[in-house]
Design a protein around this motif. Structure first.
Motif, PDB file in Angstrom:
ATOM      1  N   ALA A  61       0.837  -1.208   0.000  1.00 55.62           N
ATOM      2  CA  ALA A  61       0.000   0.000   0.000  1.00 55.62           C
ATOM      3  C   ALA A  61       0.867   1.251   0.000  1.00 55.62           C
ATOM      4  O   ALA A  61       0.588   2.226  -0.713  1.00 55.62           O
ATOM      5  N   VAL A  90       0.013  -3.413  -7.012  1.00 62.04           N
ATOM      6  CA  VAL A  90      -1.396  -3.818  -6.957  1.00 62.04           C
ATOM      7  C   VAL A  90      -1.524  -5.312  -7.258  1.00 62.04           C
ATOM      8  O   VAL A  90      -2.312  -6.030  -6.619  1.00 62.04           O
ATOM      9  N   SER A 193      -7.474   5.472  -6.740  1.00 59.74           N
ATOM     10  CA  SER A 193      -7.141   4.139  -6.229  1.00 59.74           C
ATOM     11  C   SER A 193      -8.360   3.234  -6.117  1.00 59.74           C
ATOM     12  O   SER A 193      -8.221   2.012  -6.069  1.00 59.74           O
ATOM     13  N   SER A 321      -3.332  -0.794   6.176  1.00 56.64           N
ATOM     14  CA  SER A 321      -3.057  -1.010   4.755  1.00 56.64           C
ATOM     15  C   SER A 321      -4.230  -0.586   3.864  1.00 56.64           C
ATOM     16  O   SER A 321      -4.033   0.098   2.848  1.00 56.64           O
ATOM     17  N   TYR A 322      -5.447  -0.978   4.214  1.00 60.84           N
ATOM     18  CA  TYR A 322      -6.606  -0.633   3.382  1.00 60.84           C
ATOM     19  C   TYR A 322      -6.860   0.871   3.412  1.00 60.84           C
ATOM     20  O   TYR A 322      -7.076   1.503   2.374  1.00 60.84           O
ATOM     21  N   TYR A 325      -4.394   2.743   1.381  1.00 58.75           N
ATOM     22  CA  TYR A 325      -4.625   2.556  -0.044  1.00 58.75           C
ATOM     23  C   TYR A 325      -5.744   3.463  -0.552  1.00 58.75           C
ATOM     24  O   TYR A 325      -5.626   4.061  -1.632  1.00 58.75           O
TER      25      TYR A 325
END
Length: 408
Positions: A61, A90, A193, A321-322, A325
């Protein structure tokens, strides 16, 4: 990708039980040769409680955010051959996700629970991000660009339309009226993203479909599916118009991660093999418009090798991480509109990462963690009612919530 965040003793016990179950569902490692010459396998080395996946996902990320930072602040991003490095990161996400989501499906043994877990992991934070971007980022970006904050409510590309048009994960509106791109000109992309999340959800559905029809438990079928997708990838790289290049790309790399889990007892973990695979990936990046045509399986192997071999065993209590991102792009857009690019590339990217991590922390604390605590809600745990004899089915047809048997 589910994480149990409860601190109670009962929840901790349940988590240990789930981890033990996960180990049982992982294919049994093949025994070593009497002389000890057989290399360890992925099944032998993967420990659900002790691996590098958390750090790996956070690093991927962060890498995507760095690549996008150079694009959003300065109009360029690093490439190897014709492939931008953000796309490679990705792809790494999709390999890891394929491995973990397949594990989740087989561990849960319930289509209903699996779908609920996947929904909680991706949808609530996505919706909140849409609302925050439309209600806060877009007006502020308009003001920074010399417009009135109210301009984002006008026209067909309004802020409310941004939320409603994209609510089903498929990004159909990327910009909002009055928000310009300070680097490229024209209308800005508010969050570039989010578009991959639709394909992530489609891959979740593919795993469910393959699990329901039994492909995940019939190795030859899964291997055949990966081979067909690889052949299609090669054909697309050769110029054949298949009309579904993005779906093909993500499904292929995702199922390679799934195959890594299903074939874990057959996949040797070797430094020499990882080095050779890395060399093949680099060659694919330089020689082909799509490195996956040459090195798709090699790329997946490198990612899974890193998950069990890298000495990065840190398991942060907050999973950023999410959030990192989905929030780094709008943060970078605001910084670019504010003129922060004059700081230079390194300070700009570093500041964007710091602010995006702060947004990710809020997303984890206020949205993601509370939602993930609902994954074992009573309604989803309750067994489905069984049909009576003669009522259109045999007794006990509510088998969708029964654990899978490894012998099948």
């Amino acid at each position: 990708m589910d994480r149990d965040t409860s601190t109670s003793a009962g929840a901790a016990s349940a988590r240990r039980g789930r981890d033990r179950l996960a180990v049982e569902h992982l294919p049994r490692p093949r025994p070593a040769s009497p002389d000890g010459s057989r290399r360890p396998t992925l099944a032998a080395l993967f420990d659900p409680r002790d691996n590098s996946l958390d750090v790996l996902r956070l690093a991927l990320a962060g890498f995507v955010a760095v690549v996008h930072g150079t694009a959003n602040g300065f109009g360029r991003q690093p490439h190897v051959g014709t492939t931008d490095l953000g796309s490679v990161a990705v792809d790494g996400f999709f390999v890891v996700s394929g491995f973990l989501v397949t594990r989740s499906f087989l561990r849960l043994g319930s289509l209903r629970r699996y779908a609920w877990h996947r929904f909680l992991r991706i949808a609530p934070a996505f919706w909140v991000c849409l609302v925050v971007t439309a209600a806060a980022v877009a007006p502020l970006a308009a003001v920074l660009g010399g417009q009135s904050a109210a301009v984002v409510l006008e026209g067909p590309d309004s802020a409310p339309s941004y939320v409603s048009s994209n609510a089903l994960l498929l990004m159909r509106q990327f910009g909002v009226t009055g928000v310009g791109d300070p680097v490229r000109g024209g209308q800005a992309v508010l969050d570039g993203s989010l578009w991959t999340l639709f394909f992530e959800a489609c891959c979740y559905g593919a795993v469910a479909a393959l699990g329901v029809v039994g492909v995940l438990r019939r190795r030859a079928w899964l291997l055949a599916a990966c081979a067909v997708l690889w052949a299609a990838t090669i054909a697309a790289a050769a110029g054949v118009d298949l009309g579904t290049e993005l779906m093909l790309r993500f499904l292929f790399i995702f199922l390679l991660g799934a195959a890594g889990y299903v074939f874990a007892d057959r996949v040797p973990v070797s430094g020499a093999l990882a080095a050779a695979s890395t060399a093949l990936v680099v060659a694919g990046l330089h020689l082909l418009p799509d490195h996956r045509a040459l090195a798709g399986p090699a790329f997946a192997y490198v990612v899974l090798w890193a998950a069990v071999r890298l000495p990065l065993r840190w398991r942060p209590r907050w999973d950023l991480s999410y959030g990192l991102y989905i929030y780094h792009w709008p943060v970078q857009l605001l910084l670019a509109l504010a003129g922060a690019a004059v700081l230079g590339a390194v300070p700009f990217v570093a500041l964007s990462l710091l602010l995006a991590c702060a947004a990710a922390a809020l997303s984890w604390l206020l949205v993601e963690r509370p939602c993930l605590r609902m994954k074992d809600a009573s309604w989803v745990q309750a067994p489905l009612p069984r049909r009576r004899r003669g009522a259109g089915g045999s007794p006990g047809t509510g088998r969708g919530d029964r654990p899978h048997e490894e012998s099948r």
